[in-house]
Design a protein around this motif. Structure first.
Motif, short mmCIF file in Angstrom:
data_model
loop_
_atom_site.label_atom_id
_atom_site.label_comp_id
_atom_site.label_asym_id
_atom_site.label_seq_id
_atom_site.Cartn_x
_atom_site.Cartn_y
_atom_site.Cartn_z
N HIS A 100 4.82 2.97 -12.81
CA HIS A 100 4.72 3.95 -11.73
C HIS A 100 5.58 3.48 -10.56
N ASP A 101 6.33 4.40 -9.99
CA ASP A 101 7.10 4.13 -8.78
C ASP A 101 6.22 4.54 -7.60
N LEU A 102 5.33 3.65 -7.18
CA LEU A 102 4.36 4.00 -6.16
C LEU A 102 4.99 4.35 -4.81
N PRO A 103 6.04 3.64 -4.36
CA PRO A 103 6.68 4.07 -3.11
C PRO A 103 7.21 5.50 -3.18
N ALA A 104 7.81 5.86 -4.30
CA ALA A 104 8.33 7.22 -4.46
C ALA A 104 7.19 8.23 -4.53
N MET A 105 6.09 7.85 -5.15
CA MET A 105 4.95 8.76 -5.22
C MET A 105 4.34 8.96 -3.83
N ALA A 106 4.28 7.90 -3.04
CA ALA A 106 3.78 8.03 -1.67
C ALA A 106 4.69 8.92 -0.84
N LEU B 207 -1.04 -0.77 -13.47
CA LEU B 207 -0.86 -0.90 -12.03
C LEU B 207 -1.57 -2.15 -11.56
N GLY B 208 -0.95 -2.87 -10.63
CA GLY B 208 -1.57 -4.06 -10.06
C GLY B 208 -2.58 -3.68 -9.00
N ALA B 209 -3.55 -4.56 -8.78
CA ALA B 209 -4.61 -4.28 -7.80
C ALA B 209 -4.04 -4.15 -6.39
N ALA B 210 -3.18 -5.10 -5.98
CA ALA B 210 -2.67 -5.10 -4.61
C ALA B 210 -1.79 -3.88 -4.35
N GLU B 211 -0.90 -3.55 -5.27
CA GLU B 211 0.00 -2.42 -5.04
C GLU B 211 -0.76 -1.10 -5.04
N ILE C 33 -3.15 3.49 -1.98
CA ILE C 33 -4.29 4.31 -1.57
C ILE C 33 -4.38 4.38 -0.06
N ARG C 34 -4.07 3.28 0.61
CA ARG C 34 -4.14 3.25 2.08
C ARG C 34 -3.08 4.14 2.72
N ASP D 55 -3.75 -9.38 -12.93
CA ASP D 55 -3.65 -8.72 -11.63
C ASP D 55 -3.87 -7.22 -11.71
N ALA D 56 -4.37 -6.72 -12.85
CA ALA D 56 -4.53 -5.28 -13.04
C ALA D 56 -5.57 -4.71 -12.09
N VAL D 57 -5.32 -3.48 -11.66
CA VAL D 57 -6.28 -2.80 -10.80
C VAL D 57 -7.56 -2.51 -11.57
#
Length: 372
Positions: A150-156, A179-183, A188-189, A211-213
């Motif tokens: 997942h490209d989380l920055p692009a999704m945000a 997905l990693g827990a920290a990312e 979400i924030r 490190d998985a969420v």
């Protein structure tokens, strides 16, 4: 106009139906003389349900009665298993049924005709755009990265005032990474608190990344998080269609209104309860499949093939235009795999002999995945 004239002229569905992609279920394997056939196209658990589950199914007789629409006994069992309030659990016909209930509740077309937006990674679970379209909402696919994440920055960055739901698939089906827990928490924030973040964990039991969420941990911290889980994969109950969502009361109070009555049959509920009560055996079976997954990925990498991190019960081959041809070669070896033409091939982890035959096929194949 008479009814016969209506039929002759054709009955047209809603316009959105014509625009939807068609769900392509994994095909059964072809029969090949002298070879046992194996289905590696649907991410099914190759092992049958636990013996205690089969016995419970055989003893079920009350099919003349409707099931409990709230699946009270199963939710009570899950409450203890997950350490969450039973009131926060809403069952559905598999995790897809639970997802459809979430979409029906929180995303669609507004009274003024404008569609809500649902953001999701792509490629991901192929039912997502279908379910989103049928809900009346508009889908906003965001391409995954080159290694299938997942490209989380692009999704945000894709979030707008019309965004109502975001789908996170972890491990991502069909590419495999988690997905990693920290990312995930950082993501979400960044999301407005009125947007529902759905963490789809259909393959959660197969994850070994440290490190998985953990979707349940995110649900405990953030009121706008909903988690999807299922008994189809790890528990081997795909044919009984039982899954569920976990979310906070601010969501469940509305979600129960849209939940499909009697979606989980009494036989499915009983099977799921007994499987949970014998979870130690489920863990052992899952570990045997994880061991096979590690053997397969190690074998592919020993061939010099680039394979995304596999954390589900499947591996992804980024074969691009060669995908359909590879699937045909697999079929000639009595193996059915899931080709996404022009993109890649997903291969489920199956019986040891099926996995060994798949590796032999790959060893003789001359076109490695892209990135190898």
């Amino acid at each position: 106009m008479t009814s016969s004239e209506t039929i002759k002229g054709g009955i047209e569905p809603r316009p959105v139906v014509a625009r939807l992609p068609r769900y392509a279920a994994g095909k059964p394997p072809a029969e090949v003389d002298g070879m046992a056939s194996y289905k590696l196209s649907s991410n099914e658990n190759p092992l049958p349900p636990l013996p205690a589950v089969l016995e419970a199914i055989a003893q079920q007789t009350d099919f003349n009665r409707y099931p409990d629409p709230l699946s009270t006994r199963l939710r009570t069992e899950l409450s203890a298993f997950l350490d969450v309030p039973a009131e926060d659990i809403v069952t559905g016909a598999g995790s897809l049924g639970a997802l459809n209930q979430l979409l029906a509740t929180f995303a669609g077309r507004n009274d003024d005709g404008t569609p809500d937006e649902v953001i999701y990674a792509w490629r991901s679970f192929e039912a997502y755009p279908i379910s989103i379209g049928l809900s009346g909402a508009g889908g906003v696919p965001v391409p995954v990265t080159a290694d299938g994440r997942h490209d989380l920055p692009a999704m945000a960055a894709a979030v707008t005032s019309r965004t109502k739901v975001i789908l996170l698939c972890t491990p991502n089906n069909p590419t495999g990474p988690v997905l990693g827990a920290a990312e995930t928490e950082e993501f979400i924030r960044l999301v407005p608190p009125h947007v529902v973040v759905v963490i789809d964990e259909a393959y959660q039991e197969f994850v070994r990344a440290e490190d998985a969420v953990d979707g349940i941990a995110m649900y405990r911290k953030y009121p706008n998080v909903a988690v999807l889980r299922t008994f189809s994969k790890a528990h081997g109950l795909a044919g009984l269609r039982v899954g569920y969502s976990v979310s906070n009361p601010g969501l469940t109070q509305h979600l129960r209104v849209a939940a499909t009555p009697f979606a989980v049959s009494q036989i499915a509920e009983k099977a799921a309860i007994v499987s949970l009560q014998n979870y130690g055996q489920v863990v052992g079976r899952v570990q045997s499949l994880v061991d096979e997954r590690e053997r397969v990925t190690a074998g592919l990498r020993s061939l010099g093939w680039a394979v995304p991190d596999a954390q589900g019960n499947f591996v992804w081959l980024d074969l691009g235009e060669d995908s359909a041809g590879f699937a045909e070669l697999a079929g000639a070896q009595a193996l059915s795999v899931r080709a996404f033409p022009g993109e890649g091939v997903r291969v489920s982890i199956g019986e040891p002999e099926a996995n060994a035959r798949f590796l032999r096929l790959c060893a003789d194949y001359t076109k490695a995945p892209r990135g190898s």
